[in-house]
Motif scaffolding. Structure first.
Motif, PDB file in Angstrom:
ATOM      1  N   ASP A   5      32.019  29.133  17.934  1.00 36.96           N
ATOM      2  CA  ASP A   5      30.738  28.597  18.409  1.00 36.96           C
ATOM      3  C   ASP A   5      30.925  27.818  19.713  1.00 36.96           C
ATOM      4  OD1 ASP A   5      29.394  29.687  16.281  1.00 36.96           O
ATOM      5  OD2 ASP A   5      29.532  27.883  15.049  1.00 36.96           O
ATOM      6  N   ALA A   6      32.029  27.076  19.803  1.00 44.74           N
ATOM      7  CA  ALA A   6      32.298  26.306  21.015  1.00 44.74           C
ATOM      8  C   ALA A   6      32.502  27.240  22.206  1.00 44.74           C
ATOM      9  CB  ALA A   6      33.534  25.432  20.818  1.00 44.74           C
ATOM     10  N   ALA A   7      33.236  28.319  21.988  1.00 43.47           N
ATOM     11  CA  ALA A   7      33.463  29.289  23.059  1.00 43.47           C
ATOM     12  C   ALA A   7      32.161  29.955  23.480  1.00 43.47           C
ATOM     13  CB  ALA A   7      34.473  30.335  22.602  1.00 43.47           C
ATOM     14  N   GLU A   8      31.315  30.255  22.507  1.00 37.97           N
ATOM     15  CA  GLU A   8      30.013  30.854  22.807  1.00 37.97           C
ATOM     16  C   GLU A   8      29.171  29.907  23.646  1.00 37.97           C
ATOM     17  OE1 GLU A   8      26.972  33.727  22.731  1.00 37.97           O
ATOM     18  OE2 GLU A   8      29.067  33.868  22.107  1.00 37.97           O
ATOM     19  N   GLN A   9      29.239  28.608  23.317  1.00 36.94           N
ATOM     20  CA  GLN A   9      28.489  27.617  24.076  1.00 36.94           C
ATOM     21  C   GLN A   9      29.002  27.528  25.513  1.00 36.94           C
ATOM     22  OE1 GLN A   9      28.241  23.825  22.101  1.00 36.94           O
ATOM     23  NE2 GLN A   9      27.189  22.824  23.795  1.00 36.94           N
ATOM     24  N   VAL A  10      30.324  27.585  25.669  1.00 40.78           N
ATOM     25  CA  VAL A  10      30.907  27.570  27.010  1.00 40.78           C
ATOM     26  C   VAL A  10      30.458  28.800  27.790  1.00 40.78           C
ATOM     27  CG1 VAL A  10      33.071  27.793  28.288  1.00 40.78           C
ATOM     28  CG2 VAL A  10      32.913  26.186  26.391  1.00 40.78           C
ATOM     29  N   GLN A  11      30.467  29.958  27.125  1.00 39.76           N
ATOM     30  CA  GLN A  11      30.107  31.205  27.792  1.00 39.76           C
ATOM     31  C   GLN A  11      28.678  31.168  28.313  1.00 39.76           C
ATOM     32  OE1 GLN A  11      30.152  34.661  25.305  1.00 39.76           O
ATOM     33  NE2 GLN A  11      30.222  36.087  27.011  1.00 39.76           N
ATOM     34  N   GLN A  12      27.792  30.464  27.634  1.00 37.79           N
ATOM     35  CA  GLN A  12      26.394  30.415  28.031  1.00 37.79           C
ATOM     36  C   GLN A  12      26.064  29.201  28.904  1.00 37.79           C
ATOM     37  OE1 GLN A  12      24.464  32.942  27.378  1.00 37.79           O
ATOM     38  NE2 GLN A  12      26.060  33.941  26.160  1.00 37.79           N
ATOM     39  N   SER A  13      27.065  28.413  29.270  1.00 38.10           N
ATOM     40  CA  SER A  13      26.825  27.165  29.985  1.00 38.10           C
ATOM     41  C   SER A  13      26.516  27.395  31.465  1.00 38.10           C
ATOM     42  CB  SER A  13      28.033  26.237  29.857  1.00 38.10           C
ATOM     43  OG  SER A  13      29.168  26.820  30.475  1.00 38.10           O
ATOM     44  N   ASP A  14      25.801  26.420  32.045  1.00 36.76           N
ATOM     45  CA  ASP A  14      25.461  26.494  33.466  1.00 36.76           C
ATOM     46  C   ASP A  14      26.704  26.364  34.341  1.00 36.76           C
ATOM     47  OD1 ASP A  14      22.790  26.825  32.909  1.00 36.76           O
ATOM     48  OD2 ASP A  14      22.301  24.699  33.098  1.00 36.76           O
ATOM     49  N   TRP A  15      27.680  25.544  33.888  1.00 35.73           N
ATOM     50  CA  TRP A  15      28.858  25.339  34.723  1.00 35.73           C
ATOM     51  C   TRP A  15      29.649  26.633  34.888  1.00 35.73           C
ATOM     52  CZ3 TRP A  15      33.828  26.463  33.592  1.00 35.73           C
ATOM     53  CH2 TRP A  15      34.205  26.548  32.249  1.00 35.73           C
ATOM     54  N   LEU A  16      29.617  27.499  33.869  1.00 30.90           N
ATOM     55  CA  LEU A  16      30.315  28.775  34.002  1.00 30.90           C
ATOM     56  C   LEU A  16      29.619  29.647  35.038  1.00 30.90           C
ATOM     57  CD1 LEU A  16      32.628  30.565  33.108  1.00 30.90           C
ATOM     58  CD2 LEU A  16      31.192  31.450  31.274  1.00 30.90           C
ATOM     59  N   ASP A  17      28.287  29.575  35.092  1.00 29.35           N
ATOM     60  CA  ASP A  17      27.553  30.298  36.137  1.00 29.35           C
ATOM     61  C   ASP A  17      28.020  29.854  37.531  1.00 29.35           C
ATOM     62  OD1 ASP A  17      26.105  31.838  34.417  1.00 29.35           O
ATOM     63  OD2 ASP A  17      24.271  30.656  34.547  1.00 29.35           O
ATOM     64  N   HIS A  18      28.150  28.543  37.708  1.00 32.47           N
ATOM     65  CA  HIS A  18      28.601  28.024  39.002  1.00 32.47           C
ATOM     66  C   HIS A  18      30.023  28.496  39.304  1.00 32.47           C
ATOM     67  CE1 HIS A  18      24.985  25.766  39.226  1.00 32.47           C
ATOM     68  NE2 HIS A  18      25.334  24.831  38.349  1.00 32.47           N
ATOM     69  N   ALA A  19      30.875  28.498  38.278  1.00 29.79           N
ATOM     70  CA  ALA A  19      32.259  28.942  38.457  1.00 29.79           C
ATOM     71  C   ALA A  19      32.305  30.412  38.855  1.00 29.79           C
ATOM     72  CB  ALA A  19      33.055  28.718  37.170  1.00 29.79           C
ATOM     73  N   ILE A  20      31.477  31.236  38.214  1.00 30.85           N
ATOM     74  CA  ILE A  20      31.431  32.664  38.530  1.00 30.85           C
ATOM     75  C   ILE A  20      30.978  32.868  39.966  1.00 30.85           C
ATOM     76  CG2 ILE A  20      30.260  34.838  37.999  1.00 30.85           C
ATOM     77  CD1 ILE A  20      30.116  33.835  35.065  1.00 30.85           C
ATOM     78  N   ARG A  21      29.999  32.085  40.399  1.00 30.90           N
ATOM     79  CA  ARG A  21      29.507  32.214  41.775  1.00 30.90           C
ATOM     80  C   ARG A  21      30.617  31.920  42.778  1.00 30.90           C
ATOM     81  NH1 ARG A  21      24.568  30.094  39.292  1.00 30.90           N
ATOM     82  NH2 ARG A  21      22.912  31.642  39.623  1.00 30.90           N
ATOM     83  N   VAL A  22      31.407  30.882  42.514  1.00 28.79           N
ATOM     84  CA  VAL A  22      32.532  30.563  43.397  1.00 28.79           C
ATOM     85  C   VAL A  22      33.500  31.740  43.446  1.00 28.79           C
ATOM     86  CG1 VAL A  22      34.555  29.087  43.692  1.00 28.79           C
ATOM     87  CG2 VAL A  22      32.362  28.072  43.066  1.00 28.79           C
TER      88      VAL A  22
END
Length: 268
Positions: A5-22
């Protein structure tokens, strides 16, 4: 909350979107540099190899180059994290197990590609970006039991990957990676056109790399294999090769610009 569940939450997080953009911006920069070096090769002004490694070396030689190469390395690491999370926990909405695991396997393959580019960036930043070359790697594979078959299988897999990129470009399936705003209006039309050209050109170049591996397996000659640089050199040696290579180089550049568009209008 369990680990899944924690990994799923990380996967859907806004910070991961920002990381992907970088990461996508870094990936786009590398492709623009490869495009520049490919055009240089076509015009007879080649100084660095038109490949990932050549692009990183060229970047390292620019002002603040070491910092920029480290930025590429970090960007690739962020993309690796994203794809590994997809592999481990993604596509749960897929009811078809076969389709879900196929998508997860694709994510794992992309993680490997991003990881290899990131490792090349780290080695370049540390001043150790040279390697024994693709032919030496192929020679080592050839020496293994069934090595010729292994090299042939690698070639076919690379050809298949290149073909999948051409298909995604031709069918515009890549637009699923853009949000609604990125697909609409004048800007959206430009993004789609860049993506279409970019995916097809990159797919053709990668397909040629796979063809070199397959040819090396057939002839049992490791020197016949090669990376992107040798594939583009092969294009240059064909009739109208200069024009074809410039077209492929510009297409790879279009893919790089599309990476910027995807970073801006990310849809996961």
């Amino acid at each position: 909350m369990n680990a899944s569940d924690a990994a799923e939450q990380v996967q859907q997080s806004d910070w991961l979107d920002h990381a992907i953009r970088v990461g996508l911006v870094a990936y786009g920069v590398v492709h623009l540099l490869i495009a520049f070096l490919a055009v240089q090769l076509a015009l007879g002004e080649k100084e660095d190899s038109a490949s990932n490694t050549g692009a990183l070396h060229y970047l390292a030689e620019q002002p603040l180059g070491a910092a920029m190469v480290w930025g590429v390395a970090v960007g690739m690491l962020l993309l690796v994290v994203w794809r590994l999370l997809e592999f481990a926990f993604g596509y749960r909405e897929e009811s078809d197990d076969t389709k879900r695991w196929r998508k997860r396997a694709t994510s794992l393959g992309k993680a490997v590609i991003y990881g290899a580019l990131g490792w090349s960036a780290v080695r370049t930043a540390l001043g150790d970006g040279s390697s024994g070359g693709t032919d030496s790697t192929t020679a080592k594979l050839m020496d293994l039991p069934g090595g010729q078959l292994i090299v042939g299988a690698v070639g076919l897999a690379v050809i298949a990957y290149g073909g999948s990129l051409v298909w995604r470009g031709w069918t515009e399936k890549f637009t699923e990676h853009l949000d609604a705003q990125g697909q609409s209006g004048t800007d959206g039309s430009a993004y789609v056109l860049l993506g279409k050209i970019g995916y097809i050109a990159k797919g053709i170049a990668i397909g040629i790399v796979g063809g070199l591996f397959a040819y090396a397996a057939i002839t049992h000659d490791p020197k016949k294999s090669g990376g992107l640089d040798q594939a583009l050199q092969t294009v240059l040696e064909q009739p109208f090769g200069q024009v074809l290579l410039i077209a492929i180089g510009l297409g790879i550049g279009a893919y790089g610009i599309f990476c910027f568009a995807r970073a801006k209008h990310l849809s996961r």
